[in-house]
Design an enzyme around this catalytic site. Structure first.
Site, mmCIF file in Angstrom:
data_model
loop_
_atom_site.group_PDB
_atom_site.id
_atom_site.type_symbol
_atom_site.label_atom_id
_atom_site.label_comp_id
_atom_site.label_asym_id
_atom_site.label_seq_id
_atom_site.Cartn_x
_atom_site.Cartn_y
_atom_site.Cartn_z
ATOM 1 N N ASP A 72 0.854 -1.192 0.000
ATOM 2 C CA ASP A 72 0.000 0.000 0.000
ATOM 3 C C ASP A 72 0.890 1.242 0.000
ATOM 4 O O ASP A 72 2.104 1.134 0.116
ATOM 5 C CB ASP A 72 -0.942 0.015 1.215
ATOM 6 N N ASP A 74 1.573 4.945 1.714
ATOM 7 C CA ASP A 74 1.293 5.856 2.818
ATOM 8 C C ASP A 74 1.847 7.231 2.481
ATOM 9 O O ASP A 74 2.923 7.354 1.903
ATOM 10 C CB ASP A 74 1.947 5.334 4.104
ATOM 11 N N ASP A 152 9.912 3.853 12.810
ATOM 12 C CA ASP A 152 10.550 2.728 13.488
ATOM 13 C C ASP A 152 11.939 2.385 12.939
ATOM 14 O O ASP A 152 12.939 2.532 13.623
ATOM 15 C CB ASP A 152 9.629 1.491 13.518
HETATM 16 P P1 ATP Z 1 3.918 -2.709 4.840
HETATM 17 O O1 ATP Z 1 2.776 -1.759 4.545
HETATM 18 O O2 ATP Z 1 4.577 -3.268 3.661
HETATM 19 O O3 ATP Z 1 3.565 -3.710 5.872
HETATM 20 P P2 ATP Z 1 5.080 -0.336 5.965
HETATM 21 O O4 ATP Z 1 6.500 -0.010 6.310
HETATM 22 O O5 ATP Z 1 4.403 0.551 4.987
HETATM 23 O O6 ATP Z 1 5.068 -1.847 5.526
HETATM 24 P P3 ATP Z 1 2.946 0.335 7.746
HETATM 25 O O7 ATP Z 1 2.441 -0.441 8.910
HETATM 26 O O8 ATP Z 1 2.079 0.514 6.561
HETATM 27 O O9 ATP Z 1 4.312 -0.362 7.332
HETATM 28 O O10 ATP Z 1 3.407 1.737 8.304
HETATM 29 C C1 ATP Z 1 3.837 2.788 7.446
HETATM 30 C C2 ATP Z 1 5.021 3.509 8.053
HETATM 31 O O11 ATP Z 1 4.654 4.074 9.305
HETATM 32 C C3 ATP Z 1 6.214 2.620 8.378
HETATM 33 O O12 ATP Z 1 7.044 2.442 7.263
HETATM 34 C C4 ATP Z 1 6.892 3.403 9.465
HETATM 35 O O13 ATP Z 1 7.647 4.470 8.935
HETATM 36 C C5 ATP Z 1 5.731 3.995 10.228
HETATM 37 N N1 ATP Z 1 5.316 3.123 11.348
HETATM 38 C C6 ATP Z 1 4.352 2.180 11.325
HETATM 39 N N2 ATP Z 1 4.228 1.582 12.510
HETATM 40 C C7 ATP Z 1 5.123 2.152 13.319
HETATM 41 C C8 ATP Z 1 5.488 1.980 14.690
HETATM 42 N N3 ATP Z 1 4.883 1.055 15.444
HETATM 43 N N4 ATP Z 1 6.464 2.763 15.189
HETATM 44 C C9 ATP Z 1 7.074 3.699 14.415
HETATM 45 N N5 ATP Z 1 6.781 3.893 13.148
HETATM 46 C C10 ATP Z 1 5.830 3.145 12.579
HETATM 47 MG MG MG Z 2 2.375 0.450 4.393
#
Ligand code: ATP
Ligand code: MG
Length: 456
Positions: A72, A74, A152
């Site tokens: 997805d 963001d 993170d």
């Molecule tokens: P994917 O969507 O492929 O699972 P993602 O890295 O996009 O991976 P998301 O859960 O969609 O993960 O979160 C988007 C972004 O928000 C992350 O890349 C990170 O920068 C931030 N983020 C998400 N969860 C946390 C957390 N628990 N602590 C700190 N930052 C976070």
């Molecule tokens: Mg994501």
């Protein structure tokens, strides 16, 4: 003694060392707009057009840099959620812990987050820390630099700028991407204490991307795993699906287990763990996760209930055995009651929704019904909604347990693929080999292993 400047630094400044920004221009990276969803681009351009900063961030940027297709997209912006809502009719504001805007395009949702800042004071109405260090609410807005420090992992703190298509890399994410490392930003222990789910995320990304967890990021995990107890069950349920229903369940389980995280998430199974992974419960985990991964690879749908039914089956049977002894219940009743008790226990940690717990119970109940095939029973079972899931489950048990259960599974395999006449003949055959008296005895009879007796 007067405090020097360093000592006067706020807690948050010490936790989040200043990051250095590295800008990668359009010519220096491989991300093209063609790879970004049109809807995400629409959101980015409209925010930018309205005078706000707008960046693609997180998994979208990371995965594109790795030449993978992002799950997805963001967006991070200087606009507040309310300002975002004014720009998009199709927008919903969600979240308590993090206030976010969801811009909806049919099935695609673009998540838009306002740059998040540091907490200067504790327990203000907008930001709050519990004693354990966990962040409870987090609605302080800030600059993009601060936002990067709150992310993170280094590879998740890269921002794609829609105004000039450059990438802002705040925490040397590019370097870690090249070295294939999962590295937390800032002090690992503090970051895990703020949000223990980051431990699960470290495992998830390590497996999904086939990266290593950097040493300092890995070190505190086993020690801090018990902090997951403080996480709401609904969030752990969501996270467990991301870990175990997205095509890498087997590997994720093994890595989680190595760090003591699986035991935290599923405490009822910890008693069944052996040093050489040889218990029935462990074999069931391997088999269930492997088949889940295979189904996803084949583009088939997976049902979380099936996976949870498998995870908890043998722990449930152990409990049923105890109940049978203690309360002198029939095998059937003890399994039913153990099922209820176990599910009640599990949902305190992982909030499996009711529709799924109902299916788990159905799958388990079918295991008790499969041996009973006389008369019209076998035919009626075929019409049950969850028959297929129950049968697949029986097949796994057959492979694990062998003996009667394997024979029973084989019988059903033949029965399913047989025509009407053959089916009837199979059932008639059972009648011949199973004397009437035995049928009644079946309900009460206990076996040493607690597994159901077949009727033959
Ligand atoms: P994917 O969507 O492929 O699972 P993602 O890295 O996009 O991976 P998301 O859960 O969609 O993960 O979160 C988007 C972004 O928000 C992350 O890349 C990170 O920068 C931030 N983020 C998400 N969860 C946390 C957390 N628990 N602590 C700190 N930052 C976070
Ligand atoms: Mg994501």
């Amino acid at each position: 003694m007067p405090m020097n400047k360093d000592e006067q630094m706020t807690l948050s400044q010490r936790v989040y060392p200043e990051l250095s920004l590295n800008v990668i221009t359009r010519q220096e990276h491989n991300i093209s707009r063609k790879q970004i969803s049109e809807n995400a681009l629409k959101v980015l351009y409209r925010l930018h057009g309205a005078g706000y900063d707008a960046f693609l961030v997180g998994g979208g940027v990371r995965d594109l840099l790795l030449n993978e297709i992002p799950k997805d997209f963001d967006v991070a912006t200087s606009a507040t959620p309310e300002e975002v809502r004014k720009l998009f009719r199709n927008c919903r504001l969600i979240g308590r812990r993090f206030r976010l805007a969801h811009v909806m395009f049919g099935r695609e949702i673009i998540e838009v987050a306002t740059f998040r800042g540091h907490h200067q004071e504790q327990n203000t109405p907008t930001a709050s820390h519990a004693e354990s260090g966990i962040i409870l609410r987090d609605n302080v807005y800030g600059s993009i630099d601060e936002d990067a420090e709150r992310r993170d992992f280094t590879i998740n703190a890269m921002y794609y700028n829609i105004s000039n298509y450059s990438i802002h890399d705040y925490a040397n994410g590019i370097e870690d991407l090249e070295d294939r490392l999962i590295r937390l930003i800032g002090d690992p222990e503090t970051r895990y204490r703020e949000d223990p789910v980051r431990m699960l995320r470290a495992i998830r990304f390590a497996v999904k991307l086939d990266f290593d967890i950097e040493e300092d990021t890995a070190e505190p995990i086993e020690r801090l795993a018990p902090l997951l107890r403080d996480i709401p069950a609904a969030r752990l349920y969501e996270e467990s699906l991301k870990m175990l229903q997205t095509g890498h369940a087997l590997e994720t389980y093994h890595l989680m287990r190595q760090y003591g995280l699986f035991q935290q998430l599923f405490p009822v199974i910890a008693d069944h763990f052996t040093p050489d992974y040889s218990s029935k419960a462990e074999k069931m985990l391997d088999m269930a996760f492997d088949s889940t991964d295979l189904r996803i690879e084949e583009g088939k749908r997976v049902n979380p209930a099936f996976m949870f039914a498998a995870i908890f089956w043998y722990p449930m049977l152990s409990l049923a055995e105890t109940l049978m002894e203690e309360k002198n219940l029939s095998y059937y009743d003890s399994v039913m009651e153990a099922g209820n008790i176990l599910i009640d226990r599990v949902v305190k940690t992982i909030a499996i929704p009711r529709r799924h717990t109902a299916t788990i119970r159905e799958i388990w109940q079918l295991q008790l019904r499969f041996p009973r095939r006389n008369g019209k029973r076998a035919f009626r079972l075929l019409d049950i909604n969850k028959f297929r899931a129950g049968y697949d489950f029986l097949e796994m048990r057959g492979l694990i347990e062998g003996g009667d259960v394997e024979e029973l599974a084989n019988w059903w395999t033949t029965f399913i693929s047989a025509g009407r006449n053959m089916r009837q003949a199979m059932v008639n055959d059972l009648g011949n080999s199973a004397p009437q008296g035995k049928k009644r005895r079946y309900r009460k009879k206990k076996t040493a292993s607690g597994k159901p007796q077949t009727q033959e």
